[in-house]
Design a protein around this motif. Structure first.
Motif, short mmCIF file in Angstrom:
data_model
loop_
_atom_site.label_atom_id
_atom_site.label_comp_id
_atom_site.label_asym_id
_atom_site.label_seq_id
_atom_site.Cartn_x
_atom_site.Cartn_y
_atom_site.Cartn_z
N ARG B 233 1.23 2.52 -7.95
CA ARG B 233 1.53 3.81 -7.33
C ARG B 233 1.62 3.65 -5.82
O ARG B 233 2.57 4.11 -5.19
CB ARG B 233 0.44 4.81 -7.70
N SER B 234 0.64 2.95 -5.23
CA SER B 234 0.65 2.85 -3.77
C SER B 234 1.83 2.00 -3.29
O SER B 234 2.47 2.32 -2.29
CB SER B 234 -0.68 2.30 -3.26
N SER B 237 5.07 4.07 -3.70
CA SER B 237 5.19 5.14 -2.72
C SER B 237 5.60 4.57 -1.36
O SER B 237 6.32 5.21 -0.60
CB SER B 237 3.86 5.89 -2.60
N ARG B 241 9.61 5.54 0.10
CA ARG B 241 9.62 6.46 1.22
C ARG B 241 10.84 6.24 2.11
O ARG B 241 11.25 5.12 2.34
CB ARG B 241 8.35 6.27 2.05
#
Lengths: 319, 241
Positions: B233-234, B237, B241
Protein backbone atom coordinates in the motif's frame (compact mmCIF):
# COMPACT_ATOMS: atom_id res chain seq x y z
CA UNK A 1 37.50 32.53 -54.18
CA UNK A 2 34.77 30.05 -53.35
CA UNK A 3 36.70 27.46 -55.29
CA UNK A 4 39.84 28.07 -53.27
CA UNK A 5 37.93 27.74 -50.05
CA UNK A 6 36.29 24.51 -51.16
CA UNK A 7 39.69 23.18 -52.21
CA UNK A 8 41.23 24.14 -48.87
CA UNK A 9 38.37 22.62 -46.92
CA UNK A 10 38.63 19.32 -48.73
CA UNK A 11 42.42 19.14 -48.73
CA UNK A 12 43.03 20.69 -45.33
CA UNK A 13 44.20 17.38 -43.91
CA UNK A 14 47.14 17.35 -46.34
CA UNK A 15 48.15 20.92 -45.60
CA UNK A 16 47.97 20.05 -41.94
CA UNK A 17 50.30 17.08 -42.39
CA UNK A 18 52.65 19.10 -44.58
CA UNK A 19 52.86 21.81 -41.93
CA UNK A 20 53.74 19.21 -39.29
CA UNK A 21 56.49 17.86 -41.56
CA UNK A 22 57.88 21.35 -42.20
CA UNK A 23 58.09 21.95 -38.45
CA UNK A 24 59.86 18.63 -37.85
CA UNK A 25 62.35 18.98 -40.71
CA UNK A 26 62.91 22.67 -39.99
CA UNK A 27 63.79 22.03 -36.35
CA UNK A 28 66.18 19.28 -37.38
CA UNK A 29 67.95 21.46 -39.91
CA UNK A 30 68.24 24.22 -37.34
CA UNK A 31 69.74 21.90 -34.71
CA UNK A 32 72.27 20.53 -37.17
CA UNK A 33 73.14 24.01 -38.29
CA UNK A 34 73.88 24.90 -34.67
CA UNK A 35 76.09 21.83 -34.28
CA UNK A 36 78.00 21.76 -37.56
CA UNK A 37 77.38 25.24 -38.83
CA UNK A 38 81.03 26.23 -38.95
CA UNK A 39 82.28 23.33 -41.00
CA UNK A 40 79.14 22.35 -42.91
CA UNK A 41 77.72 18.89 -43.49
CA UNK A 42 79.91 16.51 -45.51
CA UNK A 43 77.33 15.71 -48.15
CA UNK A 44 79.71 13.44 -50.03
CA UNK A 45 80.03 11.20 -46.96
CA UNK A 46 76.28 11.08 -46.53
CA UNK A 47 75.61 10.10 -50.12
CA UNK A 48 78.38 7.49 -50.01
CA UNK A 49 77.28 5.77 -46.80
CA UNK A 50 73.57 6.23 -46.28
CA UNK A 51 72.65 2.84 -47.78
CA UNK A 52 74.80 1.10 -45.15
CA UNK A 53 72.71 2.64 -42.38
CA UNK A 54 69.48 2.14 -44.22
CA UNK A 55 70.30 -1.55 -44.32
CA UNK A 56 71.10 -1.56 -40.60
CA UNK A 57 67.84 0.17 -39.77
CA UNK A 58 65.99 -2.38 -41.86
CA UNK A 59 67.29 -5.04 -39.46
CA UNK A 60 65.78 -3.02 -36.61
CA UNK A 61 62.47 -2.67 -38.40
CA UNK A 62 62.01 -6.35 -38.93
CA UNK A 63 63.29 -7.38 -35.50
CA UNK A 64 60.93 -4.82 -33.93
CA UNK A 65 57.97 -5.92 -36.02
CA UNK A 66 58.35 -9.63 -35.25
CA UNK A 67 58.96 -8.91 -31.57
CA UNK A 68 55.96 -6.58 -31.49
CA UNK A 69 53.58 -9.14 -32.98
CA UNK A 70 54.77 -11.88 -30.63
CA UNK A 71 54.55 -9.31 -27.82
CA UNK A 72 50.92 -8.62 -28.75
CA UNK A 73 50.07 -12.27 -28.20
CA UNK A 74 51.87 -12.25 -24.84
CA UNK A 75 50.42 -8.87 -23.90
CA UNK A 76 46.85 -9.83 -24.76
CA UNK A 77 47.04 -13.11 -22.85
CA UNK A 78 48.63 -11.64 -19.75
CA UNK A 79 46.46 -8.51 -19.91
CA UNK A 80 43.28 -10.56 -20.17
CA UNK A 81 44.40 -12.79 -17.33
CA UNK A 82 44.90 -9.73 -15.16
CA UNK A 83 41.41 -8.36 -15.85
CA UNK A 84 39.70 -11.43 -14.35
CA UNK A 85 37.35 -9.86 -11.85
CA UNK A 86 36.23 -12.81 -9.79
CA UNK A 87 38.71 -14.23 -7.37
CA UNK A 88 39.12 -17.87 -8.47
CA UNK A 89 38.71 -18.98 -4.87
CA UNK A 90 35.26 -17.40 -4.65
CA UNK A 91 34.28 -19.03 -7.93
CA UNK A 92 35.47 -22.35 -6.62
CA UNK A 93 33.37 -21.88 -3.51
CA UNK A 94 30.31 -20.99 -5.63
CA UNK A 95 30.78 -24.06 -7.79
CA UNK A 96 31.09 -26.19 -4.64
CA UNK A 97 27.82 -24.75 -3.33
CA UNK A 98 26.06 -25.81 -6.52
CA UNK A 99 27.67 -29.23 -6.22
CA UNK A 100 26.63 -29.61 -2.60
CA UNK A 101 23.08 -28.57 -3.36
CA UNK A 102 22.84 -31.16 -6.12
CA UNK A 103 24.19 -33.84 -3.82
CA UNK A 104 21.47 -33.03 -1.31
CA UNK A 105 18.75 -32.96 -3.92
CA UNK A 106 19.91 -36.02 -5.74
CA UNK A 107 21.71 -38.41 -3.36
CA UNK A 108 22.01 -41.15 -5.97
CA UNK A 109 25.09 -41.21 -8.17
CA UNK A 110 28.56 -42.32 -7.26
CA UNK A 111 30.53 -40.70 -4.46
CA UNK A 112 33.81 -41.29 -6.33
CA UNK A 113 32.54 -39.36 -9.33
CA UNK A 114 31.75 -36.40 -7.09
CA UNK A 115 35.14 -36.50 -5.38
CA UNK A 116 36.77 -36.58 -8.80
CA UNK A 117 34.77 -33.50 -9.81
CA UNK A 118 35.81 -31.63 -6.68
CA UNK A 119 39.49 -32.43 -7.21
CA UNK A 120 39.24 -31.46 -10.87
CA UNK A 121 37.69 -28.07 -10.19
CA UNK A 122 40.13 -27.41 -7.36
CA UNK A 123 42.98 -28.09 -9.80
CA UNK A 124 41.40 -25.87 -12.46
CA UNK A 125 40.81 -22.89 -10.17
CA UNK A 126 44.14 -23.41 -8.40
CA UNK A 127 46.00 -23.38 -11.69
CA UNK A 128 44.16 -20.25 -12.82
CA UNK A 129 45.06 -18.55 -9.54
CA UNK A 130 48.73 -19.42 -9.79
CA UNK A 131 48.94 -18.50 -13.48
CA UNK A 132 47.39 -15.15 -12.70
CA UNK A 133 49.94 -14.44 -9.97
CA UNK A 134 52.70 -15.39 -12.41
CA UNK A 135 51.22 -12.84 -14.83
CA UNK A 136 51.36 -10.14 -12.15
CA UNK A 137 54.99 -10.98 -11.37
CA UNK A 138 55.91 -11.01 -15.06
CA UNK A 139 54.60 -7.48 -15.63
CA UNK A 140 56.30 -6.11 -12.52
CA UNK A 141 59.67 -7.66 -13.39
CA UNK A 142 59.59 -6.53 -17.01
CA UNK A 143 58.74 -2.92 -16.34
CA UNK A 144 60.83 -2.75 -13.19
CA UNK A 145 64.17 -3.66 -14.80
CA UNK A 146 66.14 -1.96 -17.59
CA UNK A 147 65.78 -3.39 -21.09
CA UNK A 148 69.56 -3.35 -21.43
CA UNK A 149 69.84 -5.71 -18.46
CA UNK A 150 67.10 -7.91 -19.87
CA UNK A 151 68.95 -8.27 -23.16
CA UNK A 152 72.20 -9.11 -21.35
CA UNK A 153 70.25 -11.60 -19.26
CA UNK A 154 68.78 -13.23 -22.37
CA UNK A 155 72.23 -13.43 -23.90
CA UNK A 156 73.71 -15.03 -20.74
CA UNK A 157 70.79 -17.46 -20.67
CA UNK A 158 71.61 -18.58 -24.19
CA UNK A 159 75.34 -18.81 -23.48
CA UNK A 160 74.73 -21.12 -20.52
CA UNK A 161 71.75 -23.21 -21.59
CA UNK A 162 71.58 -23.03 -25.40
CA UNK A 163 75.14 -22.33 -26.53
CA UNK A 164 74.44 -23.63 -30.04
CA UNK A 165 72.25 -20.55 -30.70
CA UNK A 166 74.61 -17.92 -29.36
CA UNK A 167 75.64 -16.98 -32.90
CA UNK A 168 72.03 -16.08 -33.69
CA UNK A 169 72.14 -12.66 -32.06
CA UNK A 170 69.04 -11.50 -33.90
CA UNK A 171 67.01 -14.44 -32.60
CA UNK A 172 68.03 -13.79 -29.00
CA UNK A 173 67.33 -10.10 -29.53
CA UNK A 174 63.84 -10.70 -30.91
CA UNK A 175 63.00 -13.02 -28.01
CA UNK A 176 64.21 -10.47 -25.47
CA UNK A 177 62.33 -7.62 -27.16
CA UNK A 178 59.15 -9.69 -27.49
CA UNK A 179 59.13 -10.56 -23.80
CA UNK A 180 59.86 -6.95 -22.88
CA UNK A 181 57.14 -5.44 -25.05
CA UNK A 182 54.81 -8.24 -23.94
CA UNK A 183 55.05 -6.96 -20.39
CA UNK A 184 54.25 -3.40 -21.41
CA UNK A 185 51.52 -4.41 -23.83
CA UNK A 186 49.89 -6.49 -21.10
CA UNK A 187 49.11 -3.26 -19.30
CA UNK A 188 47.92 -1.59 -22.50
CA UNK A 189 45.59 -4.48 -23.24
CA UNK A 190 44.38 -4.61 -19.66
CA UNK A 191 43.50 -0.92 -19.82
CA UNK A 192 41.75 -1.40 -23.15
CA UNK A 193 39.74 -4.41 -22.02
CA UNK A 194 38.70 -2.71 -18.79
CA UNK A 195 37.58 0.41 -20.62
CA UNK A 196 34.89 -1.53 -22.49
CA UNK A 197 31.70 -1.11 -20.50
CA UNK A 198 30.63 -4.17 -18.51
CA UNK A 199 27.11 -3.82 -19.97
CA UNK A 200 28.56 -4.81 -23.36
CA UNK A 201 29.75 -8.11 -21.97
CA UNK A 202 26.45 -8.68 -20.20
CA UNK A 203 24.51 -7.99 -23.41
CA UNK A 204 26.70 -10.38 -25.37
CA UNK A 205 26.31 -13.09 -22.74
CA UNK A 206 22.55 -12.51 -22.69
CA UNK A 207 22.18 -13.47 -26.35
CA UNK A 208 24.20 -16.64 -25.86
CA UNK A 209 27.81 -15.69 -26.51
CA UNK A 210 30.42 -17.73 -24.69
CA UNK A 211 33.14 -15.85 -22.81
CA UNK A 212 35.59 -16.42 -25.65
CA UNK A 213 33.19 -15.37 -28.41
CA UNK A 214 32.12 -12.27 -26.46
CA UNK A 215 35.81 -11.36 -26.25
CA UNK A 216 36.34 -11.96 -29.98
CA UNK A 217 33.26 -10.25 -31.39
CA UNK A 218 32.29 -7.61 -28.86
CA UNK A 219 35.10 -6.62 -26.49
CA UNK A 220 38.21 -6.87 -28.66
CA UNK A 221 36.85 -4.83 -31.60
CA UNK A 222 36.12 -2.01 -29.17
CA UNK A 223 39.24 -2.38 -27.04
CA UNK A 224 41.58 -2.53 -30.06
CA UNK A 225 40.23 0.73 -31.43
CA UNK A 226 40.81 2.38 -28.06
CA UNK A 227 44.39 1.16 -27.67
CA UNK A 228 45.70 2.04 -31.13
CA UNK A 229 47.49 5.20 -29.83
CA UNK A 230 49.28 3.52 -26.88
CA UNK A 231 50.17 0.52 -29.07
CA UNK A 232 51.70 2.87 -31.65
CA UNK A 233 53.63 4.51 -28.86
CA UNK A 234 54.86 1.12 -27.72
CA UNK A 235 55.91 0.17 -31.26
CA UNK A 236 57.91 3.36 -31.69
CA UNK A 237 59.49 2.90 -28.27
CA UNK A 238 60.40 -0.67 -29.11
CA UNK A 239 61.78 0.38 -32.47
CA UNK A 240 64.17 2.80 -30.81
CA UNK A 241 64.97 0.32 -28.05
CA UNK A 242 65.91 -2.23 -30.72
CA UNK A 243 69.14 -0.29 -31.22
CA UNK A 244 70.28 -2.08 -28.03
CA UNK A 245 70.59 -5.25 -30.10
CA UNK A 246 74.12 -4.21 -31.02
CA UNK A 247 75.25 -5.75 -27.74
CA UNK A 248 74.28 -9.13 -29.22
CA UNK A 249 76.42 -8.55 -32.28
CA UNK A 250 73.44 -7.63 -34.42
CA UNK A 251 74.43 -5.13 -37.10
CA UNK A 252 72.43 -2.10 -36.02
CA UNK A 253 73.33 1.43 -36.97
CA UNK A 254 75.01 2.00 -33.62
CA UNK A 255 77.40 -0.86 -34.28
CA UNK A 256 78.16 0.68 -37.67
CA UNK A 257 79.00 3.94 -36.01
CA UNK A 258 81.26 2.17 -33.54
CA UNK A 259 82.96 0.03 -36.17
CA UNK A 260 83.40 2.49 -38.98
CA UNK A 261 84.01 5.74 -37.27
CA UNK A 262 84.84 4.96 -33.68
CA UNK A 263 82.65 7.89 -32.67
CA UNK A 264 85.04 10.29 -34.33
CA UNK A 265 85.47 11.93 -37.69
CA UNK A 266 82.20 12.14 -39.57
CA UNK A 267 80.11 11.59 -36.49
CA UNK A 268 77.66 14.43 -37.24
CA UNK A 269 77.02 13.10 -40.70
CA UNK A 270 76.24 9.69 -39.23
CA UNK A 271 73.89 11.20 -36.68
CA UNK A 272 72.22 13.12 -39.47
CA UNK A 273 71.69 9.97 -41.51
CA UNK A 274 70.43 7.94 -38.57
CA UNK A 275 68.11 10.67 -37.31
CA UNK A 276 66.57 11.21 -40.70
CA UNK A 277 66.02 7.49 -41.26
CA UNK A 278 64.46 6.98 -37.84
CA UNK A 279 62.27 10.05 -38.14
CA UNK A 280 61.20 9.13 -41.65
CA UNK A 281 60.03 5.75 -40.37
CA UNK A 282 58.33 6.91 -37.18
CA UNK A 283 56.64 9.92 -38.78
CA UNK A 284 55.37 7.80 -41.67
CA UNK A 285 54.09 5.28 -39.15
CA UNK A 286 52.25 7.90 -37.14
CA UNK A 287 50.59 9.30 -40.27
CA UNK A 288 49.56 5.80 -41.34
CA UNK A 289 48.12 5.13 -37.88
CA UNK A 290 46.19 8.40 -37.93
CA UNK A 291 44.71 7.40 -41.27
CA UNK A 292 43.83 3.99 -39.80
CA UNK A 293 42.16 5.61 -36.81
CA UNK A 294 40.06 7.76 -39.11
CA UNK A 295 39.21 4.74 -41.24
CA UNK A 296 38.02 2.65 -38.28
CA UNK A 297 36.43 5.45 -36.29
CA UNK A 298 32.99 4.75 -34.92
CA UNK A 299 30.71 7.48 -33.67
CA UNK A 300 30.40 7.43 -29.91
CA UNK A 301 33.39 5.19 -29.26
CA UNK A 302 36.26 6.99 -27.58
CA UNK A 303 36.71 10.75 -27.71
CA UNK A 304 35.11 12.60 -30.59
CA UNK A 305 37.31 14.80 -32.70
CA UNK A 306 36.22 18.40 -32.93
CA UNK A 307 33.86 18.55 -35.85
CA UNK A 308 32.82 21.84 -37.41
CA UNK A 309 29.40 22.00 -38.99
CA UNK A 310 29.49 21.53 -42.74
CA UNK A 311 30.27 24.74 -44.56
CA UNK A 312 31.83 26.61 -41.66
CA UNK A 313 35.07 28.26 -42.69
CA UNK A 314 37.52 28.32 -39.80
CA UNK A 315 38.38 31.98 -40.35
CA UNK A 316 34.79 32.90 -39.68
CA UNK A 317 34.22 31.06 -36.45
CA UNK A 318 33.01 33.65 -34.00
CA UNK A 319 33.19 36.38 -36.65
CA UNK B 1 6.95 -21.82 -19.23
CA UNK B 2 9.22 -20.31 -16.62
CA UNK B 3 9.22 -21.63 -13.11
CA UNK B 4 11.38 -20.40 -10.26
CA UNK B 5 11.52 -22.41 -7.05
CA UNK B 6 12.82 -21.03 -3.77
CA UNK B 7 15.67 -18.99 -5.25
CA UNK B 8 18.34 -17.74 -2.83
CA UNK B 9 21.12 -15.33 -3.71
CA UNK B 10 23.83 -13.72 -1.61
CA UNK B 11 26.29 -11.06 -2.70
CA UNK B 12 28.91 -11.40 -0.01
CA UNK B 13 27.11 -10.64 3.25
CA UNK B 14 24.09 -9.20 1.44
CA UNK B 15 21.13 -11.58 1.22
CA UNK B 16 19.51 -10.32 -1.99
CA UNK B 17 16.94 -13.00 -2.77
CA UNK B 18 15.30 -14.81 0.15
CA UNK B 19 13.37 -17.67 -1.32
CA UNK B 20 11.49 -16.54 -4.41
CA UNK B 21 8.95 -18.85 -6.02
CA UNK B 22 6.75 -18.05 -8.98
CA UNK B 23 5.41 -19.44 -12.17
CA UNK B 24 4.88 -17.86 -15.57
CA UNK B 25 2.58 -19.57 -18.03
CA UNK B 26 3.02 -19.44 -21.76
CA UNK B 27 1.78 -16.13 -23.17
CA UNK B 28 1.59 -14.41 -19.78
CA UNK B 29 3.08 -10.99 -19.13
CA UNK B 30 4.25 -10.61 -15.55
CA UNK B 31 5.19 -7.21 -14.17
CA UNK B 32 7.48 -7.00 -11.14
CA UNK B 33 7.42 -3.83 -9.09
CA UNK B 34 9.18 -2.91 -5.87
CA UNK B 35 11.54 -0.37 -4.29
CA UNK B 36 15.12 -0.17 -5.52
CA UNK B 37 17.38 -2.72 -3.89
CA UNK B 38 14.55 -5.19 -3.47
CA UNK B 39 16.24 -7.72 -5.77
CA UNK B 40 14.11 -7.32 -8.92
CA UNK B 41 17.03 -7.08 -11.34
CA UNK B 42 18.89 -9.90 -9.64
CA UNK B 43 15.80 -12.07 -9.91
CA UNK B 44 15.56 -11.41 -13.66
CA UNK B 45 19.24 -12.21 -14.08
CA UNK B 46 18.75 -15.47 -12.20
CA UNK B 47 16.16 -16.54 -14.78
CA UNK B 48 18.65 -16.43 -17.67
CA UNK B 49 21.55 -17.35 -15.38
CA UNK B 50 23.50 -14.12 -15.89
CA UNK B 51 23.56 -14.48 -12.12
CA UNK B 52 23.87 -17.98 -10.76
CA UNK B 53 21.44 -18.59 -7.86
CA UNK B 54 23.05 -19.96 -4.69
CA UNK B 55 20.11 -22.26 -4.09
CA UNK B 56 16.78 -23.06 -5.67
CA UNK B 57 15.76 -24.21 -9.10
CA UNK B 58 15.01 -22.45 -12.35
CA UNK B 59 12.92 -24.25 -14.97
CA UNK B 60 12.52 -23.05 -18.52
CA UNK B 61 9.99 -24.94 -20.60
CA UNK B 62 10.13 -27.76 -18.05
CA UNK B 63 13.93 -28.09 -18.14
CA UNK B 64 15.82 -27.62 -14.88
CA UNK B 65 18.50 -25.25 -16.15
CA UNK B 66 20.70 -24.29 -13.20
CA UNK B 67 22.54 -27.54 -12.74
CA UNK B 68 25.81 -29.01 -13.95
CA UNK B 69 25.67 -30.24 -17.50
CA UNK B 70 23.42 -27.49 -18.89
CA UNK B 71 25.28 -24.87 -20.89
CA UNK B 72 24.46 -21.34 -19.79
CA UNK B 73 24.85 -20.17 -23.39
CA UNK B 74 22.01 -22.46 -24.40
CA UNK B 75 19.77 -21.22 -21.59
CA UNK B 76 20.34 -17.59 -22.56
CA UNK B 77 19.32 -18.26 -26.14
CA UNK B 78 15.93 -19.45 -24.86
CA UNK B 79 15.27 -16.22 -22.98
CA UNK B 80 15.85 -12.77 -24.46
CA UNK B 81 16.85 -9.87 -22.24
CA UNK B 82 16.51 -6.10 -22.57
CA UNK B 83 18.53 -3.85 -20.26
CA UNK B 84 17.91 -0.56 -18.58
CA UNK B 85 20.93 1.02 -20.25
CA UNK B 86 20.26 -0.60 -23.67
CA UNK B 87 23.81 -2.00 -23.94
CA UNK B 88 23.84 -1.95 -27.72
CA UNK B 89 27.21 -2.99 -29.13
CA UNK B 90 28.82 0.41 -29.61
CA UNK B 91 31.04 -0.61 -32.51
CA UNK B 92 28.23 -2.03 -34.63
CA UNK B 93 25.43 -0.40 -36.61
CA UNK B 94 21.81 -1.08 -35.71
CA UNK B 95 21.44 -3.95 -38.16
CA UNK B 96 24.81 -5.46 -37.23
CA UNK B 97 23.71 -5.43 -33.60
CA UNK B 98 20.78 -7.61 -34.59
CA UNK B 99 22.68 -9.94 -36.93
CA UNK B 100 25.72 -10.55 -34.69
CA UNK B 101 23.99 -13.13 -32.51
CA UNK B 102 22.38 -14.78 -35.52
CA UNK B 103 25.60 -15.27 -37.44
CA UNK B 104 28.01 -15.89 -34.56
CA UNK B 105 25.85 -17.82 -32.09
CA UNK B 106 23.27 -19.50 -34.31
CA UNK B 107 25.59 -19.83 -37.30
CA UNK B 108 23.02 -18.42 -39.72
CA UNK B 109 24.33 -17.40 -43.17
CA UNK B 110 24.93 -13.66 -43.42
CA UNK B 111 22.30 -12.91 -46.10
CA UNK B 112 19.61 -14.77 -44.24
CA UNK B 113 20.51 -12.99 -40.99
CA UNK B 114 20.35 -9.57 -42.67
CA UNK B 115 16.94 -10.39 -44.12
CA UNK B 116 15.65 -11.45 -40.71
CA UNK B 117 17.17 -8.40 -39.02
CA UNK B 118 15.51 -6.07 -41.56
CA UNK B 119 12.13 -7.60 -40.74
CA UNK B 120 12.72 -7.18 -37.01
CA UNK B 121 13.89 -3.59 -37.35
CA UNK B 122 10.79 -2.87 -39.42
CA UNK B 123 8.70 -4.46 -36.68
CA UNK B 124 10.10 -2.06 -34.07
CA UNK B 125 9.68 0.82 -36.53
CA UNK B 126 13.34 1.41 -37.34
CA UNK B 127 13.70 0.16 -40.91
CA UNK B 128 15.18 3.51 -41.94
CA UNK B 129 17.87 3.48 -39.26
CA UNK B 130 19.57 0.19 -40.02
CA UNK B 131 23.00 1.64 -40.77
CA UNK B 132 23.07 4.13 -37.87
CA UNK B 133 25.47 3.55 -34.99
CA UNK B 134 24.07 3.49 -31.44
CA UNK B 135 25.55 6.92 -30.66
CA UNK B 136 23.55 8.34 -33.56
CA UNK B 137 20.23 7.02 -32.23
CA UNK B 138 17.95 8.44 -29.55
CA UNK B 139 17.47 6.47 -26.34
CA UNK B 140 14.10 5.21 -27.46
CA UNK B 141 15.48 4.09 -30.79
CA UNK B 142 18.41 2.35 -29.10
CA UNK B 143 16.08 0.48 -26.79
CA UNK B 144 13.93 -0.64 -29.73
CA UNK B 145 17.03 -1.94 -31.51
CA UNK B 146 17.89 -3.79 -28.30
CA UNK B 147 14.43 -5.40 -28.35
CA UNK B 148 14.94 -6.42 -31.98
CA UNK B 149 18.34 -7.87 -31.08
CA UNK B 150 16.82 -10.01 -28.34
CA UNK B 151 13.92 -11.10 -30.55
CA UNK B 152 16.31 -12.17 -33.30
CA UNK B 153 17.36 -15.19 -31.27
CA UNK B 154 13.75 -16.48 -31.35
CA UNK B 155 13.47 -16.60 -27.55
CA UNK B 156 10.69 -18.50 -25.83
CA UNK B 157 10.33 -15.65 -23.35
CA UNK B 158 11.59 -12.10 -22.87
CA UNK B 159 12.95 -10.38 -19.78
CA UNK B 160 12.81 -6.59 -19.51
CA UNK B 161 14.89 -4.91 -16.80
CA UNK B 162 13.44 -1.40 -16.34
CA UNK B 163 13.50 -0.81 -20.10
CA UNK B 164 12.22 2.78 -19.88
CA UNK B 165 13.93 4.08 -16.72
CA UNK B 166 16.90 5.54 -18.58
CA UNK B 167 14.78 7.22 -21.23
CA UNK B 168 13.73 10.83 -21.65
CA UNK B 169 9.95 11.10 -21.13
CA UNK B 170 9.21 11.73 -24.81
CA UNK B 171 10.76 8.39 -25.83
CA UNK B 172 9.03 6.16 -23.26
CA UNK B 173 5.83 5.80 -25.28
CA UNK B 174 7.48 4.31 -28.38
CA UNK B 175 9.25 1.62 -26.36
CA UNK B 176 6.15 0.72 -24.38
CA UNK B 177 4.13 0.48 -27.62
CA UNK B 178 6.57 -2.08 -28.99
CA UNK B 179 6.39 -4.06 -25.75
CA UNK B 180 2.58 -3.91 -25.67
CA UNK B 181 2.40 -5.19 -29.24
CA UNK B 182 4.75 -7.99 -28.30
CA UNK B 183 2.57 -9.00 -25.36
CA UNK B 184 -0.54 -8.93 -27.54
CA UNK B 185 1.17 -11.30 -29.97
CA UNK B 186 1.45 -13.76 -27.12
CA UNK B 187 5.10 -13.41 -26.10
CA UNK B 188 5.80 -14.65 -22.58
CA UNK B 189 7.32 -11.70 -20.73
CA UNK B 190 8.68 -10.76 -17.33
CA UNK B 191 8.94 -6.99 -17.01
CA UNK B 192 10.49 -5.01 -14.21
CA UNK B 193 9.00 -1.54 -14.59
CA UNK B 194 7.37 1.31 -12.76
CA UNK B 195 5.20 2.27 -15.73
CA UNK B 196 1.81 1.83 -14.07
CA UNK B 197 -0.13 2.46 -17.28
CA UNK B 198 1.72 -0.36 -18.99
CA UNK B 199 1.25 -2.62 -15.98
CA UNK B 200 -2.53 -2.04 -15.88
CA UNK B 201 -2.98 -2.54 -19.63
CA UNK B 202 -0.71 -5.46 -20.28
CA UNK B 203 0.16 -7.38 -17.13
CA UNK B 204 -1.69 -10.62 -16.49
CA UNK B 205 -0.28 -10.48 -12.96
CA UNK B 206 1.80 -8.12 -10.89
CA UNK B 207 4.35 -9.21 -8.31
CA UNK B 208 5.34 -6.78 -5.59
CA UNK B 209 8.83 -7.45 -4.22
CA UNK B 210 10.53 -6.03 -1.16
CA UNK B 211 13.77 -7.01 0.59
CA UNK B 212 14.30 -10.12 -1.50
CA UNK B 213 10.81 -11.56 -1.11
CA UNK B 214 7.57 -11.54 -3.04
CA UNK B 215 5.22 -9.69 -0.72
CA UNK B 216 2.08 -9.73 -2.79
CA UNK B 217 0.85 -11.06 -6.08
CA UNK B 218 -2.30 -10.26 -8.04
CA UNK B 219 -3.93 -8.53 -10.98
CA UNK B 220 -3.22 -4.87 -11.63
CA UNK B 221 -6.54 -4.01 -10.03
CA UNK B 222 -5.76 -6.03 -6.88
CA UNK B 223 -2.36 -4.47 -6.41
CA UNK B 224 -3.16 -0.87 -7.31
CA UNK B 225 -6.72 -0.53 -5.98
CA UNK B 226 -6.95 -3.05 -3.11
CA UNK B 227 -3.49 -3.87 -1.85
CA UNK B 228 -3.63 -6.27 1.10
CA UNK B 229 -0.21 -5.68 2.62
CA UNK B 230 0.90 -2.45 4.28
CA UNK B 231 4.19 -2.37 2.43
CA UNK B 232 2.44 -2.74 -0.92
CA UNK B 233 0.00 0.00 0.00
CA UNK B 234 2.70 2.48 0.95
CA UNK B 235 4.78 1.72 -2.15
CA UNK B 236 1.81 1.93 -4.50
CA UNK B 237 0.67 5.21 -2.97
CA UNK B 238 4.16 6.64 -3.56
CA UNK B 239 4.39 5.69 -7.22
CA UNK B 240 0.77 6.44 -8.13
CA UNK B 241 0.92 9.95 -6.75
Amino acid sequence: MGKVRKFLRERWRYFDAALALVVIVGSLVYIYDLLVGSRGLDVAYVSRNYSLYLHAVFTNVYATTIAFIVGMAIGFSVGWLRTARTVPLAKFAASMRVEKRERQENPTGSEEGRRFLVVLSLLWYGTKYVVRRIGDGFVEIIRGTPLYVQILFASSFFIIFLPQYVGEGILIGIIALAINTGGYQAEIFRAGLQTVHSGQIEAARAIGFSRLKAMRYVILPQALRLIIPPLTNEYIGLFKASTFLFVLGVQTEISYIAQHEGFAGDVFEIFAIVTVIFLAITVTLSFVVQALERRFRIPGLGIEQVKLPRGVWIGRVGG
Amino acid sequence: MIRVEDIQKHFGALHVLRGITFDVKKGEAIVIIGPSGSGKSTLLRCVNLLVEPDAGKVFIDGVHVNRHGIRHEWVRQQVGMVFQSFNLFTHLSAIENVTLGLTRVKGMPHDQAVEKARKLLARVGLAAKESAYPAELSGGQQQRVAIARALAMDPKAMLFDEPTSALDPEYIREVLDVMTALAREGMTMIVVTHEMGFASNVASRILFMDAGKIIEEGTAEDIFQRPKEDRTRSFVSKILR
